[in-house]
Design a protein around this motif. Structure first.
Motif, PDB file in Angstrom:
ATOM      1  N   LEU A 175       0.810  -1.217   0.000  1.00  0.00           N
ATOM      2  CA  LEU A 175       0.000   0.000   0.000  1.00  0.00           C
ATOM      3  C   LEU A 175       0.840   1.263   0.000  1.00  0.00           C
ATOM      4  O   LEU A 175       0.311   2.354  -0.222  1.00  0.00           O
ATOM      5  N   GLY A 176       2.140   1.150   0.271  1.00  0.00           N
ATOM      6  CA  GLY A 176       2.981   2.333   0.437  1.00  0.00           C
ATOM      7  C   GLY A 176       2.973   3.255  -0.765  1.00  0.00           C
ATOM      8  O   GLY A 176       2.633   4.440  -0.662  1.00  0.00           O
ATOM      9  N   LEU A 177       3.316   2.724  -1.934  1.00  0.00           N
ATOM     10  CA  LEU A 177       3.370   3.561  -3.132  1.00  0.00           C
ATOM     11  C   LEU A 177       1.976   3.947  -3.604  1.00  0.00           C
ATOM     12  O   LEU A 177       1.782   5.028  -4.159  1.00  0.00           O
ATOM     13  N   SER A 178       0.993   3.063  -3.401  1.00  0.00           N
ATOM     14  CA  SER A 178      -0.380   3.389  -3.789  1.00  0.00           C
ATOM     15  C   SER A 178      -0.891   4.583  -2.992  1.00  0.00           C
ATOM     16  O   SER A 178      -1.468   5.529  -3.553  1.00  0.00           O
ATOM     17  N   ILE A 179      -0.679   4.563  -1.686  1.00  0.00           N
ATOM     18  CA  ILE A 179      -1.100   5.682  -0.839  1.00  0.00           C
ATOM     19  C   ILE A 179      -0.290   6.927  -1.178  1.00  0.00           C
ATOM     20  O   ILE A 179      -0.825   8.042  -1.222  1.00  0.00           O
ATOM     21  N   SER A 180       0.999   6.756  -1.452  1.00  0.00           N
ATOM     22  CA  SER A 180       1.836   7.904  -1.825  1.00  0.00           C
ATOM     23  C   SER A 180       1.316   8.552  -3.105  1.00  0.00           C
ATOM     24  O   SER A 180       1.263   9.784  -3.215  1.00  0.00           O
ATOM     25  N   TYR A 181       0.937   7.731  -4.065  1.00  0.00           N
ATOM     26  CA  TYR A 181       0.398   8.249  -5.328  1.00  0.00           C
ATOM     27  C   TYR A 181      -0.875   9.060  -5.062  1.00  0.00           C
ATOM     28  O   TYR A 181      -1.066  10.143  -5.628  1.00  0.00           O
ATOM     29  N   GLY A 182      -1.738   8.535  -4.194  1.00  0.00           N
ATOM     30  CA  GLY A 182      -2.970   9.248  -3.864  1.00  0.00           C
ATOM     31  C   GLY A 182      -2.708  10.569  -3.158  1.00  0.00           C
ATOM     32  O   GLY A 182      -3.374  11.569  -3.418  1.00  0.00           O
ATOM     33  N   ILE A 183      -1.732  10.583  -2.244  1.00  0.00           N
ATOM     34  CA  ILE A 183      -1.409  11.821  -1.519  1.00  0.00           C
ATOM     35  C   ILE A 183      -0.879  12.877  -2.484  1.00  0.00           C
ATOM     36  O   ILE A 183      -1.266  14.048  -2.433  1.00  0.00           O
ATOM     37  N   ASP A 211       6.917  10.853 -11.044  1.00  0.00           N
ATOM     38  CA  ASP A 211       7.546  10.310 -12.245  1.00  0.00           C
ATOM     39  C   ASP A 211       8.540   9.228 -11.845  1.00  0.00           C
ATOM     40  O   ASP A 211       9.314   9.413 -10.880  1.00  0.00           O
ATOM     41  N   VAL A 212       8.522   8.120 -12.559  1.00  0.00           N
ATOM     42  CA  VAL A 212       9.395   6.985 -12.245  1.00  0.00           C
ATOM     43  C   VAL A 212      10.289   6.701 -13.453  1.00  0.00           C
ATOM     44  O   VAL A 212       9.799   6.611 -14.583  1.00  0.00           O
ATOM     45  N   ASP A 213      11.574   6.567 -13.186  1.00  0.00           N
ATOM     46  CA  ASP A 213      12.536   6.187 -14.227  1.00  0.00           C
ATOM     47  C   ASP A 213      13.420   5.093 -13.648  1.00  0.00           C
ATOM     48  O   ASP A 213      14.154   5.335 -12.680  1.00  0.00           O
ATOM     49  N   LEU A 221       5.465  18.898  -7.153  1.00  0.00           N
ATOM     50  CA  LEU A 221       4.368  19.505  -6.411  1.00  0.00           C
ATOM     51  C   LEU A 221       4.223  20.975  -6.786  1.00  0.00           C
ATOM     52  O   LEU A 221       5.233  21.664  -6.997  1.00  0.00           O
ATOM     53  N   PRO A 222       2.990  21.495  -6.846  1.00  0.00           N
ATOM     54  CA  PRO A 222       2.815  22.935  -7.051  1.00  0.00           C
ATOM     55  C   PRO A 222       3.194  23.694  -5.779  1.00  0.00           C
ATOM     56  O   PRO A 222       2.973  23.218  -4.661  1.00  0.00           O
ATOM     57  N   VAL A 223       3.751  24.886  -5.967  1.00  0.00           N
ATOM     58  CA  VAL A 223       4.104  25.714  -4.802  1.00  0.00           C
ATOM     59  C   VAL A 223       2.854  26.138  -4.057  1.00  0.00           C
ATOM     60  O   VAL A 223       2.831  26.162  -2.833  1.00  0.00           O
ATOM     61  N   ARG A 224       1.794  26.493  -4.793  1.00  0.00           N
ATOM     62  CA  ARG A 224       0.518  26.849  -4.194  1.00  0.00           C
ATOM     63  C   ARG A 224      -0.573  25.969  -4.772  1.00  0.00           C
ATOM     64  O   ARG A 224      -0.550  25.652  -5.966  1.00  0.00           O
ATOM     65  N   ALA A 273      -1.396  13.055  -5.712  1.00  0.00           N
ATOM     66  CA  ALA A 273      -2.510  13.491  -6.566  1.00  0.00           C
ATOM     67  C   ALA A 273      -3.417  14.464  -5.812  1.00  0.00           C
ATOM     68  O   ALA A 273      -3.920  15.436  -6.388  1.00  0.00           O
ATOM     69  N   LYS A 274      -3.610  14.226  -4.536  1.00  0.00           N
ATOM     70  CA  LYS A 274      -4.406  15.132  -3.710  1.00  0.00           C
ATOM     71  C   LYS A 274      -3.769  16.515  -3.645  1.00  0.00           C
ATOM     72  O   LYS A 274      -4.471  17.529  -3.525  1.00  0.00           O
TER      73      LYS A 274
END
Length: 420
Positions: free
Chosen positions: A379-387, A396-398, A411-414, A389-390
Motif C-alpha cells: 500500500l505504500g506507493l499506492s497511498i503515496s500516489y494518492g497523496i 515520475d518513475v525512471d 508539487l505545485p508551490v501553491r 494526486a491530492k
C-alpha cells in the motif's frame, strides 16, 4: 415470430421456416394491464377518435392533479395534449415534450401513434418532481457514500502510517535508546563528580574555620589530587553538553514521530519547508538506512510549499524505505530538490538493481508488492500516489535494470483555487 432451420424432405437444403410462438407464452391483455397498473408513470390509450380506452391509476392521479377535468369526466386527447403534438405523432409516429402546470408541476410526456386497426394513441406521462426527488435522493446517497469513502481512506492512510512506524519501531527504539543510555551513564558520572566537589568544598570550609587556614593548604591540595578535581573541571562541561545533545535527540525523534503519525483531521493546509520535512523523515528512518546506505543530499533553494506536511512526510518515508530495501547489502541513495517555475520537485534515486518493466506498470496498484510475504503491505506507493494526486502533483518513475531507480515527486508551490 421466430425462425429455425429444420430438415424437410421437400426442403433438403434446410431453408428458414417460420413458426408461430406458443400462445401460452404471449402475455394476455389482463397481464399487460396488471403490469401497467403497477407503473409509477401514467399510461393512457386513446383511439383515433380521441376516445379514452384505458388509463392506469398513475395516469388518473396525474391528470386529477394537473388538469381542470379528470379522466373520469371525459378528458379528451385534444384537451390532454397540444394540437401540434397530435399532428406530429400522426406524421412521424411519436412526439416528446414537457407540459408545465401551476405549483412547479411539470409532466414529461411521450406520445406514440400506430395506424393499424383504425389507429391508436399511447401516452406515457412522468412527473418531473418525482424524477427530481429521485435525483436528490441519489445525490444524498452519493454524498453519504463519499463521506464513508473519505472516512475509509483516512483510516487506511492512518493505518498505513502506523504500520510504517511499526515496521520501524525497533530502529526508532534503538535510536532513542542510544542517547538515553549515555545520558543515564553521564548522570552516574555527574553524581560521582558532585560527591568529589562536595568533599573539596567541605575541605575548604574546614580550612576557613581553622585558626591557621594556611596550614590547611597541603590537606586541600591532597584532596584536590585524590579527587582528581582538575579532570572533573575538564570533563564536566563535556558531560553536560553530551547529555543535552542526547535529550535533544530524543525530543526531536519523539516530535518527528508525533508529526508523522498525526491524523489528517488534525492537520490543515499550510506553507512549510520541504527540506525540514525531509530531514524529519530521515531522522525517523535513519536507523533503517544507515547500515547499508551512503546518503547524498543535494538540496536546492525552495520556496515554502502549501501542503499537508505529515502526509508528504509519509510519501518521503515510503519512497526512501523502498530505496533502502532495494540496495541490498550496500548502495547509495541520492536526495535532490529543485524549483522550476511554480513547481518544486524532490527526487529520490537509488543504486539498486532497478524495477522490471512489467512491474513498473503496477507499482502504484494497491497491494502490489515485489517484496517477500510479510515484508510489505503493498500500500505504500499506492497511498503515496494518492497523496501526491491530492496535492495536484505527480510522481515520475525512471528505472533501468542494473542502473537503479529514480522517483521524482513534483508539487505545485501553491494549491489551485477552486472555481467560483
Amino acid at each position: 415470430m421466430r425462425s429455425r432451420l429444420e430438415s424437410d424432405p421437400a426442403n433438403p437444403a434446410g431453408s428458414a421456416v417460420t413458426e408461430t410462438p406458443d400462445a401460452a407464452r404471449v402475455p394476455s391483455v389482463q397481464t399487460i394491464q396488471a403490469l401497467s397498473d403497477r407503473m409509477l408513470e401514467g399510461v393512457l390509450l386513446y383511439g383515433a377518435d380521441s376516445r379514452l380506452l384505458y388509463a392506469n391509476p398513475s395516469a388518473h392521479a396525474l391528470c386529477r392533479e394537473c388538469y381542470p377535468r379528470d379522466l373520469a369526466s371525459g378528458l379528451s386527447l385534444e384537451q390532454l395534449l397540444p394540437l401540434d403534438a397530435l399532428v406530429q405523432a400522426r406524421a412521424s409516429g411519436r412526439w416528446n415534450g414537457h407540459l408545465s402546470f401551476g405549483q412547479d408541476a411539470i409532466l414529461m410526456v411521450h406520445l406514440y401513434f400506430d395506424q393499424n386497426e383504425g389507429g391508436h394513441f399511447l401516452v406515457v406521462m412522468q412527473d418531473l418532481r418525482q424524477i427530481r426527488f429521485y435525483e436528490q435522493d441519489l445525490l444524498r446517497r452519493h454524498a453519504e457514500l463519499n463521506v464513508r469513502l473519505t472516512a475509509a481512506q483516512e483510516k487506511l492512510l492512518q493505518a498505513e502510517k502506523l504500520a510504517s512506524i511499526g515496521q520501524l519501531a525497533a530502529g526508532v527504539a534503538h535510536e532513542i535508546n542510544n542517547p538515553i543510555g549515555y545520558v543515564h551513564s553521564n548522570l552516574g558520572s555527574l553524581q560521582e563528580y558532585l560527591h568529589s566537589l562536595f568533599a573539596l568544598i567541605e575541605a575548604y570550609e574546614r580550612a576557613l574555620r581553622s585558626a591557621d587556614p594556611r596550614a590547611m593548604i597541603p590537606e586541600i591540595d591532597q584532596t584536590r589530587s585524590r579527587l582528581d578535581i582538575d579532570f572533573i573541571s575538564r570533563d564536566l562541561p563535556q558531560l553536560m553538553t553530551e547529555s543535552r545533545e542526547g535529550i535533544e535527540r530524543v525530543t526531536r525523534i519523539v516530535r518527528d514521530l508525533k508529526d508523522f503519525s498525526r491524523s489528517e483531521r488534525d492537520e490543515s493546509w499550510k506553507l512549510v519547508d520541504i527540506h525540514a520535512g525531509l530531514e524529519s523523515t530521515l531522522n525517523i528512518i535513519w536507523n533503517e538506512l544507515k547500515y547499508n546506505t551512503t546518503l547524498e543530499k543535494r538540496y536546492g533553494t525552495l520556496p515554502p510549499v502549501e501542503c499537508l506536511p505529515s502526509e508528504l512526510n509519509q510519501v518521503f518515508m515510503n519512497v526512501l524505505i523502498n530505496a533502502g530495501q532495494a540496495l541490498g547489502e550496500r548502495g547509495t541513495i541520492r536526495v535532490e530538490t529543485g524549483h522550476e517555475d511554480d513547481h518544486v520537485w524532490v527526487e529520490i534515486a537509488d543504486s539498486g538493481p532497478g524495477i522490471p518493466p512489467e512491474a513498473q506498470q503496477r507499482i502504484f496498484d494497491p497491494f502490489f508488492t515485489t517484496k517477500p510475504v510479510g515484508k510489505g503491505t503493498g500500500l505504500g506507493l499506492s497511498i503515496s500516489y494518492g497523496i501526491v494526486a491530492k496535492h495536484h502533483g505527480r510522481i515520475d518513475v525512471d528505472s533501468r535494470i542494473g542502473e537503479g531507480s529514480r522517483f521524482r515527486i513534483v508539487l505545485p508551490v501553491r494549491q489551485p483555487q477552486p472555481a467560483a
